[in-house]
Design a protein around this motif. Structure first.
Motif, mmCIF file in Angstrom:
data_model
loop_
_atom_site.group_PDB
_atom_site.id
_atom_site.type_symbol
_atom_site.label_atom_id
_atom_site.label_comp_id
_atom_site.label_asym_id
_atom_site.label_seq_id
_atom_site.Cartn_x
_atom_site.Cartn_y
_atom_site.Cartn_z
ATOM 1 N N CYS A 156 -1.559 -12.255 -11.835
ATOM 2 C CA CYS A 156 -1.613 -11.820 -10.110
ATOM 3 C C CYS A 156 -2.979 -13.127 -9.496
ATOM 4 O O CYS A 156 -3.864 -13.026 -9.867
ATOM 5 N N ALA B 206 -3.222 -13.063 -6.462
ATOM 6 C CA ALA B 206 -4.807 -12.442 -5.009
ATOM 7 C C ALA B 206 -5.453 -11.266 -6.291
ATOM 8 O O ALA B 206 -5.994 -11.337 -5.366
ATOM 9 N N PHE C 256 -8.099 -6.022 -5.424
ATOM 10 C CA PHE C 256 -6.750 -5.083 -5.478
ATOM 11 C C PHE C 256 -5.586 -5.261 -5.444
ATOM 12 O O PHE C 256 -6.084 -4.517 -7.116
ATOM 13 N N PRO D 83 0.032 -5.796 -9.106
ATOM 14 C CA PRO D 83 1.085 -5.568 -9.140
ATOM 15 C C PRO D 83 1.506 -4.370 -9.957
ATOM 16 O O PRO D 83 2.813 -3.012 -9.855
ATOM 17 N N CYS E 47 -0.522 -9.005 -1.322
ATOM 18 C CA CYS E 47 0.459 -9.673 -2.058
ATOM 19 C C CYS E 47 0.280 -11.402 -1.230
ATOM 20 O O CYS E 47 0.949 -10.864 -0.450
ATOM 21 N N THR E 48 0.051 -12.095 -2.046
ATOM 22 C CA THR E 48 0.373 -13.178 -1.500
ATOM 23 C C THR E 48 1.952 -13.843 -1.666
ATOM 24 O O THR E 48 2.047 -15.366 -1.300
ATOM 25 N N ARG E 49 2.636 -13.123 -2.321
ATOM 26 C CA ARG E 49 4.547 -13.263 -2.776
ATOM 27 C C ARG E 49 4.089 -14.304 -3.791
ATOM 28 O O ARG E 49 5.305 -15.428 -3.567
ATOM 29 N N CYS E 50 3.233 -14.483 -4.532
ATOM 30 C CA CYS E 50 3.627 -15.710 -5.374
ATOM 31 C C CYS E 50 4.848 -15.557 -6.663
ATOM 32 O O CYS E 50 5.134 -16.429 -6.895
ATOM 33 N N TYR E 51 4.796 -14.550 -6.976
ATOM 34 C CA TYR E 51 6.327 -13.600 -8.033
ATOM 35 C C TYR E 51 5.705 -14.030 -9.531
ATOM 36 O O TYR E 51 6.482 -14.179 -9.879
ATOM 37 N N CYS F 20 4.379 -12.466 -11.097
ATOM 38 C CA CYS F 20 4.076 -10.700 -11.788
ATOM 39 C C CYS F 20 6.017 -10.934 -12.208
ATOM 40 O O CYS F 20 5.698 -10.239 -13.270
ATOM 41 N N ARG G 7 7.042 -7.837 -7.459
ATOM 42 C CA ARG G 7 7.168 -8.398 -6.157
ATOM 43 C C ARG G 7 7.888 -7.497 -5.306
ATOM 44 O O ARG G 7 8.018 -7.267 -3.934
ATOM 45 N N ILE H 293 6.523 -4.464 -4.084
ATOM 46 C CA ILE H 293 5.996 -4.347 -3.198
ATOM 47 C C ILE H 293 6.014 -4.565 -2.359
ATOM 48 O O ILE H 293 6.106 -4.612 -1.101
HETATM 49 S S1 SF4 Z 1 3.838 -11.535 -6.049
HETATM 50 FE FE1 SF4 Z 1 2.680 -9.829 -7.527
HETATM 51 S S2 SF4 Z 1 1.370 -11.515 -9.072
HETATM 52 FE FE2 SF4 Z 1 1.698 -13.107 -6.866
HETATM 53 S S3 SF4 Z 1 0.067 -11.918 -5.986
HETATM 54 FE FE3 SF4 Z 1 1.646 -10.559 -5.432
HETATM 55 S S4 SF4 Z 1 1.146 -9.329 -7.171
HETATM 56 FE FE4 SF4 Z 1 0.665 -10.974 -7.172
#
Ligand code: SF4
Ligand code: SF4
Ligand code: FES
Length: 367
Positions: free
Chosen positions: A160, A162, A169, A172, A206-210, A212, A223, A226
């Protein structure tokens, strides 16, 4: 039948802070997993190597670690293809958690976050009139089907980004667990849970990087969980966070003009005062042609399509988490190292957007 397997393992001594990359060459059965290979190293080469394991069958969540920089369950990771390609993977401890020794991390921060979301049912339903079982429909359980599959291995937390930026934080795994109870029709604390999750270090960090979702070995798709928590919060009117305001503006902008009106994004998300403070920056961007003039608003030719889509979602009642449930599709992507249905492993991996991570035959990982 045996095969030769090479491994480079990052050793770590928390007392001295010393790190060392140690290479092993072992003979292992062709069906060996990474965990089997580590067992052989420990039994036959170096008994001081430290790692965790228990079930050896992807259930207990003990054996999370990194291979070539991406989190894996060691007992799920078959080594045959890797050894055949002559690749020597780099094995290291999971990220975002303090290392105790070699591949063993301190899970206390993980469990603290897990406990912070009250990961148990707080009943809030009426007793069934017949006094028997409280039956829930499959459709309702689909909302939390994926989230219930978590084995607490920490692979998602390891990746993760974030959490790298903000170690506080919630993360996930804990958020996926929170969704497991927010979406449970038997739970009586949904609103209190959502209120808390919308606070500092909550869902909107969460930065939505996916990553996780990509690394979860059980298809939990944190994600997605979330996103469900965010959608359900907004449905319940819990939208004070900048993240929620940002998401709302995307919808308003797309519905009214068919475009994202970026010029208005800052005042709508951060407020007028914050926007005024950034006037200089905005002017610089405008001079470089990076900001379209806000007036008259640019309206897409086919904006009616966008509005129809909005109406459709609203009329079907697909707001909140109901608009995001896609459990069966995610489970279908879970290969467990072999084909799914009629699809071979090659077909699964060759589909657009799929990655061979962590093992990439053509590229040697940096040691
Ligand atoms: S998408 Fe998942 S890994 Fe990425 S910042 Fe959000 S919780 Fe963390
Ligand atoms: S969500 Fe997936 S990766 Fe994260 S702890 Fe649960 S099973 Fe492991
Ligand atoms: S040893 Fe239990 S999940 Fe790997």
């Amino acid at each position: 039948m045996t095969m030769q397997v090479g491994l480079k393992v990052w050793r770590f001594n928390s007392r001295t802070g010393e790190r060392e990359l140690q290479e092993f060459e072992i003979a292992a059965p062709e069906e060996a997993t990474l965990l089997d290979c580590l067992d052989i190293v420990k039994d036959q080469h170096d008994g001081t190597l430290a790692y965790r394991k228990s079930c050896r069958m992807m259930i207990c969540g003990s054996c999370g670690m990194r291979m070539d920089g991406a989190a894996v369950l060691a007992c799920k990771m078959r080594m045959y293809d890797i050894a055949q390609a002559g690749h020597v993977p780099v094995i290291s401890a999971m990220g975002n958690l303090p290392i105790v020794k070699d591949l063993v991390v301190d899970m206390d921060p993980f469990w603290e976050k897990f406990n912070s979301v009250n990961p148990y049912l707080q009943p809030g339903y009426e007793e069934p009139p017949d006094g028997k079982e409280n039956l829930i429909t499959q459709e309702r359980m689909n909302v939390i089907h994926k989230e219930a599959l978590c084995i607490n291995c920490g692979c998602c937390v390891s990746e993760c980004n974030a959490m790298e930026a903000d170690p506080l934080f919630t993360g996930p795994q804990a958020l996926a667990k929170a969704m497991r109870f927010v979406g449970d029709p038997r739970d009586g604390q949904k609103l209190a849970r959502l209120e808390k999750l919308n606070g500092e270090h909550g869902i909107w960090e969460c930065t939505r990087c996916y990553f996780c979702t990509e690394r979860c070995p059980k298809g939990v798709d944190p994600r997605d969980a979330i996103a469900k928590l965010g959608a359900e919060s907004m449905k319940e009117g819990i939208d004070r966070d900048m993240g929620a305001k940002h998401a709302k503006w995307f919808v308003t902008s797309a519905r009214t003009t068919g475009w994202l009106r970026e010029t208005e994004l800052v005042p709508k998300t951060q407020g007028v005062v914050a926007a005024i403070k950034q006037t200089r920056f905005a002017l610089d961007l405008a001079l470089k042609g990076k900001v379209p003039p806000p007036f008259p608003p640019h309206v897409a030719k086919d904006v009616k399509e966008s509005r129809r889509l909005y109406d459709l979602v609203r009329d079907q009642g697909r707001d909140g988490y109901a608009g995001i449930v896609q459990g069966e599709r995610a489970l279908g992507r879970l290969s467990h190292g072999h084909g799914v249905g009629d699809q071979t492993l090659e077909e699964i991996y060759d589909r657009p957007g799929a990655y061979h991570r962590p093992f990439i035959a053509d590229e040697e990982a940096d040691a």
